[in-house]
Design an enzyme around this catalytic site. Structure first.
Site, PDB file in Angstrom:
ATOM      1  N   HIS A 247      44.553  75.610 -29.131  1.00 55.30           N
ATOM      2  CA  HIS A 247      44.096  76.898 -28.579  1.00 55.30           C
ATOM      3  C   HIS A 247      42.584  76.796 -28.383  1.00 55.30           C
ATOM      4  O   HIS A 247      41.783  77.248 -29.203  1.00 55.30           O
ATOM      5  CB  HIS A 247      44.437  78.064 -29.505  1.00 55.30           C
ATOM      6  CG  HIS A 247      43.791  79.344 -29.041  1.00 55.30           C
ATOM      7  ND1 HIS A 247      44.151  79.975 -27.881  1.00 55.30           N
ATOM      8  CD2 HIS A 247      42.782  80.082 -29.552  1.00 55.30           C
ATOM      9  CE1 HIS A 247      43.398  81.042 -27.696  1.00 55.30           C
ATOM     10  NE2 HIS A 247      42.555  81.128 -28.708  1.00 55.30           N
TER      11      HIS A 247
ATOM     12  N   ASP B 260      47.757  82.296 -24.625  1.00 51.45           N
ATOM     13  CA  ASP B 260      47.545  81.367 -23.521  1.00 51.45           C
ATOM     14  C   ASP B 260      48.792  81.324 -22.629  1.00 51.45           C
ATOM     15  O   ASP B 260      48.699  81.297 -21.405  1.00 51.45           O
ATOM     16  CB  ASP B 260      47.237  79.965 -24.082  1.00 51.45           C
ATOM     17  CG  ASP B 260      46.159  80.036 -25.148  1.00 51.45           C
ATOM     18  OD1 ASP B 260      45.038  80.435 -24.824  1.00 51.45           O
ATOM     19  OD2 ASP B 260      46.449  79.730 -26.326  1.00 51.45           O
TER      20      ASP B 260
ATOM     21  N   ILE C  69      41.355  93.015 -33.689  1.00 48.37           N
ATOM     22  CA  ILE C  69      42.772  92.665 -33.467  1.00 48.37           C
ATOM     23  C   ILE C  69      43.645  93.455 -34.445  1.00 48.37           C
ATOM     24  O   ILE C  69      44.697  93.988 -34.081  1.00 48.37           O
ATOM     25  CB  ILE C  69      43.019  91.147 -33.625  1.00 48.37           C
ATOM     26  CG1 ILE C  69      42.277  90.381 -32.523  1.00 48.37           C
ATOM     27  CG2 ILE C  69      44.513  90.832 -33.574  1.00 48.37           C
ATOM     28  CD1 ILE C  69      42.368  88.876 -32.614  1.00 48.37           C
TER      29      ILE C  69
ATOM     30  N   GLY D  28      39.498  94.499 -38.547  1.00 46.44           N
ATOM     31  CA  GLY D  28      38.866  93.973 -37.337  1.00 46.44           C
ATOM     32  C   GLY D  28      39.510  94.537 -36.084  1.00 46.44           C
ATOM     33  O   GLY D  28      40.436  95.354 -36.145  1.00 46.44           O
TER      34      GLY D  28
ATOM     35  N   ALA E  75      42.314  92.940 -41.451  1.00 45.57           N
ATOM     36  CA  ALA E  75      43.012  94.145 -40.982  1.00 45.57           C
ATOM     37  C   ALA E  75      42.076  95.188 -40.390  1.00 45.57           C
ATOM     38  O   ALA E  75      42.500  95.998 -39.567  1.00 45.57           O
ATOM     39  CB  ALA E  75      43.812  94.751 -42.139  1.00 45.57           C
TER      40      ALA E  75
HETATM   41  N1  LIG Z   1      44.545  82.447 -31.221  1.00 46.19           N
HETATM   42  C1  LIG Z   1      44.164  83.320 -30.298  1.00 46.19           C
HETATM   43  O1  LIG Z   1      44.752  83.366 -29.197  1.00 46.19           O
HETATM   44  C2  LIG Z   1      43.052  84.297 -30.540  1.00 46.19           C
HETATM   45  C3  LIG Z   1      42.788  85.283 -29.587  1.00 46.19           C
HETATM   46  C4  LIG Z   1      41.768  86.199 -29.825  1.00 46.19           C
HETATM   47  C5  LIG Z   1      41.010  86.125 -30.990  1.00 46.19           C
HETATM   48  N2  LIG Z   1      41.284  85.135 -31.876  1.00 46.19           N
HETATM   49  C6  LIG Z   1      40.535  85.023 -33.130  1.00 46.19           C
HETATM   50  O2  LIG Z   1      41.011  86.012 -34.050  1.00 46.19           O
HETATM   51  C7  LIG Z   1      40.010  86.247 -35.040  1.00 46.19           C
HETATM   52  C8  LIG Z   1      39.839  87.739 -35.284  1.00 46.19           C
HETATM   53  O3  LIG Z   1      39.360  88.370 -34.132  1.00 46.19           O
HETATM   54  P1  LIG Z   1      38.856  89.887 -34.177  1.00 46.19           P
HETATM   55  O4  LIG Z   1      38.415  90.202 -32.801  1.00 46.19           O
HETATM   56  O5  LIG Z   1      39.841  90.754 -34.843  1.00 46.19           O
HETATM   57  O6  LIG Z   1      37.569  89.726 -35.108  1.00 46.19           O
HETATM   58  P2  LIG Z   1      36.793  90.861 -35.901  1.00 46.19           P
HETATM   59  O7  LIG Z   1      35.479  90.251 -36.262  1.00 46.19           O
HETATM   60  O8  LIG Z   1      36.840  92.155 -35.179  1.00 46.19           O
HETATM   61  O9  LIG Z   1      37.664  91.038 -37.212  1.00 46.19           O
HETATM   62  C9  LIG Z   1      37.804  90.034 -38.163  1.00 46.19           C
HETATM   63  C10 LIG Z   1      38.015  90.715 -39.486  1.00 46.19           C
HETATM   64  O10 LIG Z   1      38.303  89.699 -40.442  1.00 46.19           O
HETATM   65  C11 LIG Z   1      37.724  90.105 -41.649  1.00 46.19           C
HETATM   66  N3  LIG Z   1      37.615  88.963 -42.561  1.00 46.19           N
HETATM   67  C12 LIG Z   1      36.644  88.019 -42.608  1.00 46.19           C
HETATM   68  N4  LIG Z   1      36.868  87.185 -43.628  1.00 46.19           N
HETATM   69  C13 LIG Z   1      37.996  87.594 -44.232  1.00 46.19           C
HETATM   70  C14 LIG Z   1      38.727  87.139 -45.357  1.00 46.19           C
HETATM   71  N5  LIG Z   1      38.334  86.086 -46.067  1.00 46.19           N
HETATM   72  N6  LIG Z   1      39.846  87.814 -45.693  1.00 46.19           N
HETATM   73  C15 LIG Z   1      40.251  88.889 -45.009  1.00 46.19           C
HETATM   74  N7  LIG Z   1      39.592  89.378 -43.943  1.00 46.19           N
HETATM   75  C16 LIG Z   1      38.486  88.728 -43.552  1.00 46.19           C
HETATM   76  C17 LIG Z   1      36.398  90.723 -41.245  1.00 46.19           C
HETATM   77  O11 LIG Z   1      35.877  91.571 -42.257  1.00 46.19           O
HETATM   78  C18 LIG Z   1      36.805  91.488 -39.989  1.00 46.19           C
HETATM   79  O12 LIG Z   1      37.172  92.828 -40.276  1.00 46.19           O
HETATM   80  C19 LIG Z   1      38.751  85.539 -34.525  1.00 46.19           C
HETATM   81  O13 LIG Z   1      38.663  84.292 -35.185  1.00 46.19           O
HETATM   82  C20 LIG Z   1      39.052  85.324 -33.050  1.00 46.19           C
HETATM   83  O14 LIG Z   1      38.326  84.241 -32.528  1.00 46.19           O
HETATM   84  C21 LIG Z   1      42.285  84.227 -31.683  1.00 46.19           C
HETATM   85  O1  LIG Z   2      37.815  84.485 -29.905  1.00 45.15           O
HETATM   86  C1  LIG Z   2      37.693  83.642 -29.003  1.00 45.15           C
HETATM   87  O2  LIG Z   2      36.852  82.713 -29.045  1.00 45.15           O
HETATM   88  C2  LIG Z   2      38.572  83.705 -27.786  1.00 45.15           C
HETATM   89  C3  LIG Z   2      40.004  83.869 -28.125  1.00 45.15           C
HETATM   90  O3  LIG Z   2      40.504  82.772 -28.849  1.00 45.15           O
HETATM   91  C4  LIG Z   2      40.825  84.063 -26.871  1.00 45.15           C
HETATM   92  O4  LIG Z   2      41.529  83.140 -26.452  1.00 45.15           O
HETATM   93  O5  LIG Z   2      40.745  85.164 -26.291  1.00 45.15           O
END
Ligand SMILES: NC(=O)c1ccc[n+]([C@@H]2O[C@H](COP(=O)([O-])OP(=O)(O)OC[C@H]3O[C@@H](n4cnc5c(N)ncnc54)[C@H](O)[C@@H]3O)[C@@H](O)[C@H]2O)c1
Ligand SMILES: O=C(O)C[C@H](O)C(=O)O
Length: 329
Positions: free
Chosen positions: A188, A160, A17, A15, A13
């Site tokens: 993904h 996507d 996103i 992070g 939460a």
């Molecule tokens: N599926 C998709 O389309 C998509 C798109 C963008 C990002 N992502 C993924 O989403 C994830 C989060 O991205 P972000 O930019 O917010 O990352 P971020 O590093 O800013 O935030 C992640 C947060 O997760 C927390 N965290 C780590 N381990 C944890 C746990 N065990 N329990 C609870 N919280 C925990 C961290 O402390 C951090 O605050 C990444 O894996 C990123 O690759 C996926």
């Molecule tokens: O976090 C990433 O590796 C990329 C993310 O999954 C995205 O599609 O933007």
């Protein structure tokens, strides 16, 4: 307001996103403008203070639908009574890390969270995994939750899908609202396959309208599939607001239904449709209604699509084998 609030748990939460997501959930965009919510924020212990800061800001918005915020580092508390689980927090790949290391590190996150969902979530829980590798992390969480119906574990490919809508609209001089029935198949990851052969633009077949297989193969597909990396390159950080937006879209569609004549893309456990081995969490075209989803049946898959779907599914099978070998599923 008399309606019982919906408990929404968000992991990671604090992070980026999370920061783009929580305010939109609290304002009613995740579930509906008349649905009160209670938020549960799960973070690792060192990030609890940052999560508290975000909660203070949520308070300061005075959202009429927000009926409470709990912050915890304990998954059992975070998922207690959860109706919706947004699993965003994940272990990112760092320099020198092999894929196996990444899967193992994420196993340490998604296995206990899956167990906590199994033991404590509400009977109607719906789970969306955003944290990468999203499809396989969803598989790990699902395997740790044998008492929860398998189809409640989904992975996000809506980003996507949205990316593909915009690229296609730009190419054809249309608007995203004109485009229906676009599909993301597979993982993904860079192997995903955005399929426009069944899509329509203002009612006309999209592939016929484009009529340019070279653009499809050499521009459209790689642009969509590698968009995440391009965003990282440009921003110096991975997509956040667009990822949060896609998470909102995914859950909103799942809960509130798809429009007649249209579908969306969701990473869901395969029932064996379209040659995707049963149980793999792979992206499919789905329609949704009354909180459930169905794979769109009977689409004809041409050779161009078949090869690309198979390649992405092969990658998912390899990821499944890797987490199986690690004892994570
Ligand atoms: N599926 C998709 O389309 C998509 C798109 C963008 C990002 N992502 C993924 O989403 C994830 C989060 O991205 P972000 O930019 O917010 O990352 P971020 O590093 O800013 O935030 C992640 C947060 O997760 C927390 N965290 C780590 N381990 C944890 C746990 N065990 N329990 C609870 N919280 C925990 C961290 O402390 C951090 O605050 C990444 O894996 C990123 O690759 C996926
Ligand atoms: O976090 C990433 O590796 C990329 C993310 O999954 C995205 O599609 O933007």
């Amino acid at each position: 307001m008399t309606r019982t609030p919906v408990n929404v748990t968000v992991t990671g939460a604090a992070g980026q996103i999370g920061y783009a997501l929580l305010f939109r959930i609290a304002s009613g965009q995740l579930l509906g403008a008349d649905v009160p919510v209670k938020l549960r924020l799960l973070e690792i212990t060192p990030a609890l203070k940052a999560a508290e800061g975000t909660a203070m800001e949520l308070d300061d918005c005075a959202f009429p639908l927000l009926q409470g915020i709990d912050i915890t580092d304990d998954p059992n508390v975070a998922f207690d009574g959860a109706n919706v689980g947004l699993l965003v927090g994940a272990r990112p790949r760092t320099k020198g890390m092999e894929r196996g290391d990444l899967l193992e590190a994420n196993g340490g996150i998604f296995k206990p969270q899956g167990k906590a969902i199994n033991d404590h979530a509400a009977d109607d829980v719906k789970v969306l995994v955003v944290g990468n590798p999203a499809n396989t992390n969803a598989l790990i969480a699902q395997a740790a939750a044998p008492d929860v119906p398998a189809e409640r574990f989904t992975a996000m490919t809506r980003l996507d899908h949205n990316r593909a809508l915009t690229q296609l609209a730009k190419k054809t001089g249309s608007t995203v609202a004109d485009i229906k029935r676009l599909t993301i198949w597979g993982n993904h990851s860079a192997t995903q396959y955005p399929d426009i052969f069944h899509a329509t633009i203002a009612g006309k077949n999209a592939a016929e309208t484009v009529n340019d297989e070279k653009w499809l193969a050499e521009e459209f597909i790689p642009t969509v599939a590698k968009r995440g990396a391009a965003i990282i390159e440009a921003r110096g950080a991975s997509s956040a607001a667009s990822a949060a937006n896609a998470a909102i879209d995914h859950v909103y569609s799942w809960v509130n239904g798809t429009a007649d004549g249209d579908w969306v893309s969701m990473g869901i456990p395969s029932d064996g449709s379209y040659g995707v081995p049963e149980g793999l969490i792979s992206s499919f075209p789905v329609t949704t209604k009354d909180g459930t989803y169905e794979i769109v049946p009977g689409l004809e898959i041409n050779e161009f699509s078949r090869a690309r779907i198979d390649a992405s599914v092969k990658e998912l099978e390899e990821e499944r084998e890797a987490v199986r070998a690690l004892g994570l599923i």
